[in-house]
Design an enzyme around this catalytic site. Structure first.
Site, PDB file in Angstrom:
ATOM      1  N   SER A 154       0.859  -1.195   0.000  1.00  0.00           N
ATOM      2  CA  SER A 154       0.000   0.000   0.000  1.00  0.00           C
ATOM      3  C   SER A 154       0.890   1.239   0.000  1.00  0.00           C
ATOM      4  O   SER A 154       1.979   1.243   0.590  1.00  0.00           O
ATOM      5  CB  SER A 154      -0.888   0.032   1.237  1.00  0.00           C
ATOM      6  OG  SER A 154      -1.512   1.300   1.366  1.00  0.00           O
ATOM      7  N   TYR A 168      -1.807  -0.935  10.239  1.00  0.00           N
ATOM      8  CA  TYR A 168      -1.918  -1.243   8.802  1.00  0.00           C
ATOM      9  C   TYR A 168      -0.682  -0.740   8.069  1.00  0.00           C
ATOM     10  O   TYR A 168      -0.073  -1.472   7.273  1.00  0.00           O
ATOM     11  CB  TYR A 168      -3.183  -0.591   8.244  1.00  0.00           C
ATOM     12  CG  TYR A 168      -3.425  -0.834   6.779  1.00  0.00           C
ATOM     13  CD1 TYR A 168      -3.883  -2.074   6.325  1.00  0.00           C
ATOM     14  CD2 TYR A 168      -3.223   0.168   5.829  1.00  0.00           C
ATOM     15  CE1 TYR A 168      -4.126  -2.301   4.970  1.00  0.00           C
ATOM     16  CE2 TYR A 168      -3.453  -0.044   4.484  1.00  0.00           C
ATOM     17  CZ  TYR A 168      -3.907  -1.280   4.056  1.00  0.00           C
ATOM     18  OH  TYR A 168      -4.146  -1.504   2.714  1.00  0.00           O
TER      19      TYR A 168
HETATM   20  P1  NDP Z   1     -11.317  -6.220  -0.150  1.00  0.00           P
HETATM   21  O1  NDP Z   1     -11.624  -6.206   1.309  1.00  0.00           O
HETATM   22  O2  NDP Z   1     -12.273  -5.618  -1.096  1.00  0.00           O
HETATM   23  O3  NDP Z   1     -10.995  -7.739  -0.599  1.00  0.00           O
HETATM   24  C1  NDP Z   1     -10.061  -8.462   0.149  1.00  0.00           C
HETATM   25  C2  NDP Z   1      -9.772  -9.785  -0.515  1.00  0.00           C
HETATM   26  O4  NDP Z   1      -8.806 -10.456   0.302  1.00  0.00           O
HETATM   27  C3  NDP Z   1     -10.992 -10.654  -0.594  1.00  0.00           C
HETATM   28  O5  NDP Z   1     -10.920 -11.472  -1.742  1.00  0.00           O
HETATM   29  C4  NDP Z   1     -10.862 -11.497   0.686  1.00  0.00           C
HETATM   30  O6  NDP Z   1     -11.443 -12.787   0.568  1.00  0.00           O
HETATM   31  C5  NDP Z   1      -9.361 -11.666   0.768  1.00  0.00           C
HETATM   32  N1  NDP Z   1      -8.963 -11.929   2.143  1.00  0.00           N
HETATM   33  C6  NDP Z   1      -9.033 -11.117   3.219  1.00  0.00           C
HETATM   34  N2  NDP Z   1      -8.612 -11.756   4.305  1.00  0.00           N
HETATM   35  C7  NDP Z   1      -8.268 -13.008   3.909  1.00  0.00           C
HETATM   36  C8  NDP Z   1      -7.757 -14.131   4.576  1.00  0.00           C
HETATM   37  N3  NDP Z   1      -7.527 -14.127   5.891  1.00  0.00           N
HETATM   38  N4  NDP Z   1      -7.513 -15.250   3.861  1.00  0.00           N
HETATM   39  C9  NDP Z   1      -7.749 -15.287   2.522  1.00  0.00           C
HETATM   40  N5  NDP Z   1      -8.239 -14.244   1.835  1.00  0.00           N
HETATM   41  C10 NDP Z   1      -8.498 -13.115   2.530  1.00  0.00           C
HETATM   42  O7  NDP Z   1      -9.896  -5.514  -0.280  1.00  0.00           O
HETATM   43  P2  NDP Z   1      -9.166  -4.802  -1.514  1.00  0.00           P
HETATM   44  O8  NDP Z   1      -9.442  -5.515  -2.768  1.00  0.00           O
HETATM   45  O9  NDP Z   1      -9.421  -3.363  -1.409  1.00  0.00           O
HETATM   46  O10 NDP Z   1      -7.645  -5.016  -1.070  1.00  0.00           O
HETATM   47  C11 NDP Z   1      -6.804  -6.019  -1.602  1.00  0.00           C
HETATM   48  C12 NDP Z   1      -5.380  -5.733  -1.160  1.00  0.00           C
HETATM   49  O11 NDP Z   1      -5.014  -4.437  -1.608  1.00  0.00           O
HETATM   50  C13 NDP Z   1      -5.180  -5.746   0.360  1.00  0.00           C
HETATM   51  O12 NDP Z   1      -3.925  -6.302   0.654  1.00  0.00           O
HETATM   52  C14 NDP Z   1      -5.218  -4.265   0.704  1.00  0.00           C
HETATM   53  O13 NDP Z   1      -4.519  -4.003   1.894  1.00  0.00           O
HETATM   54  C15 NDP Z   1      -4.545  -3.672  -0.509  1.00  0.00           C
HETATM   55  N6  NDP Z   1      -4.827  -2.259  -0.742  1.00  0.00           N
HETATM   56  C16 NDP Z   1      -6.117  -1.814  -0.964  1.00  0.00           C
HETATM   57  C17 NDP Z   1      -6.342  -0.475  -1.189  1.00  0.00           C
HETATM   58  C18 NDP Z   1      -7.704   0.099  -1.416  1.00  0.00           C
HETATM   59  O14 NDP Z   1      -7.844   1.327  -1.380  1.00  0.00           O
HETATM   60  N7  NDP Z   1      -8.728  -0.716  -1.708  1.00  0.00           N
HETATM   61  C19 NDP Z   1      -5.231   0.492  -1.207  1.00  0.00           C
HETATM   62  C20 NDP Z   1      -3.937  -0.092  -0.979  1.00  0.00           C
HETATM   63  C21 NDP Z   1      -3.766  -1.417  -0.761  1.00  0.00           C
HETATM   64  P3  NDP Z   1     -12.793 -13.237   1.358  1.00  0.00           P
HETATM   65  O15 NDP Z   1     -13.830 -12.202   1.127  1.00  0.00           O
HETATM   66  O16 NDP Z   1     -13.093 -14.558   0.733  1.00  0.00           O
HETATM   67  O17 NDP Z   1     -12.401 -13.355   2.789  1.00  0.00           O
END
Ligand code: NDP
Length: 259
Positions: A154, A168
């Site tokens: 991030s 975070y």
């Molecule tokens: P979302 O919350 O929209 O989606 C998260 C995804 O990660 C889902 O597919 C979820 O699966 C999966 N996930 C979460 N926890 C687990 C776990 N314990 N085991 C397996 N899968 C898991 O998040 P984003 O798409 O926004 O974020 C994705 C990545 O990008 C993250 O690492 C986030 O920190 C990073 N990020 C996001 C930003 C943003 O503004 N959106 C900015 C910068 C970085 P399920 O629903 O099946 O649990």
């Protein structure tokens, strides 16, 4: 509007013959990466923790476009579940060429005011950091020269302009150093390791229509949120053959959030 299969045929197939394993591919950025890598020709194994229907939907979309994909339930906070998922993917597709560490949680709380329980700190580190180490170790034995490991960090590793985000930010900063070290460890094997640092991207984690978003927009050069497809395109480039000289890097795609 073109049929998904036509889109797949007309797209560049620069990942044809490759196999991608995506931690956290059921929603948001991870789902977009799964769809994009498949469109570019890769077979895709994606994991999910809590969203089986969303994971199945991504698999269905990829298959409808002529690709191959599987979804595997695996909590990224659990090392044994990650290892089993990697083995399952390698057994299914024969190898793994691309690992994308996307699973992440955003647990906010002001440390000074004691708002973040220790359990939340541990979970943040387990999902956002330890999973990257565990998956990388597990994948390497199935990965040949030319392999790619890409984590989703991030821009908050470099800039945390609001309260409550210290844990975070720490977890995403950890990926910067981890990426450098892994690049050194895996360089001799011909595997590159990189860290993609998005800024605000419109997902369930950070919806572009929230009050929080309105505050963030004022901090950005672009004045807009990014789309999941924009991050996926960047990851697809790093996963491909043209990016072989990029390794150990943390690369920001943030609409000028850090400018
Ligand atoms: P979302 O919350 O929209 O989606 C998260 C995804 O990660 C889902 O597919 C979820 O699966 C999966 N996930 C979460 N926890 C687990 C776990 N314990 N085991 C397996 N899968 C898991 O998040 P984003 O798409 O926004 O974020 C994705 C990545 O990008 C993250 O690492 C986030 O920190 C990073 N990020 C996001 C930003 C943003 O503004 N959106 C900015 C910068 C970085 P399920 O629903 O099946 O649990």
């Amino acid at each position: 509007m073109s049929h998904p299969a036509q889109t797949a045929q007309s797209a560049s197939q620069h990942l044809a013959g490759k196999v991608a394993f995506i931690q956290g591919g059921s929603r948001g950025i991870g789902a977009a990466i799964a769809r994009r890598l498949a469109r570019d020709g890769a077979d895709v194994a994606l994991t999910y923790a809590n969203s089986p229907e969303r994971a199945a939907e991504v698999v269905r979309d990829i298959e409808a476009a002529g690709g191959r994909a599987i979804s595997i339930k695996a909590d990224s906070a659990d090392a044994e579940q990650i290892k089993a998922a990697v083995q399952h993917a390698a057994d299914t597709f024969g190898k793994i060429d691309i690992l994308v560490n996307n699973a992440g949680v955003l647990l906010l709380g002001n440390v000074a005011e004691g708002e973040l329980p220790l359990a939340d700190i541990d979970r943040t580190l387990a999902v956002n950091v330890r999973s990257v180490i565990v998956a990388s170790q597990a994948v390497v034995r199935h990965m040949d020269k030319g392999g790619r490991i890409i984590s989703i960090g991030s821009t908050n590793a470099d800039r945390m302009p609001f309260q409550g985000g210290s844990i975070y930010a720490m977890s995403k900063s950890a990926l910067v150093g981890l990426t450098k070290g892994l690049a050194r460890d895996l360089g001799p094997l011909g595997i590159t390791v990189n860290n993609v640092q998005p800024g605000p991207i419109d997902t369930d984690m950070n919806p572009a229509d929230s009050a929080f978003a309105a505050d963030l927009l004022g901090l950005m050069a672009s004045g807009r949120y990014g789309q999941v497809e924009e991050v996926a395109g960047f990851v697809a480039y790093l996963a491909g053959p043209e990016a072989g000289y990029i390794t150990g890097a943390s690369l920001t795609i943030d609409g000028g959030f850090g400018a």
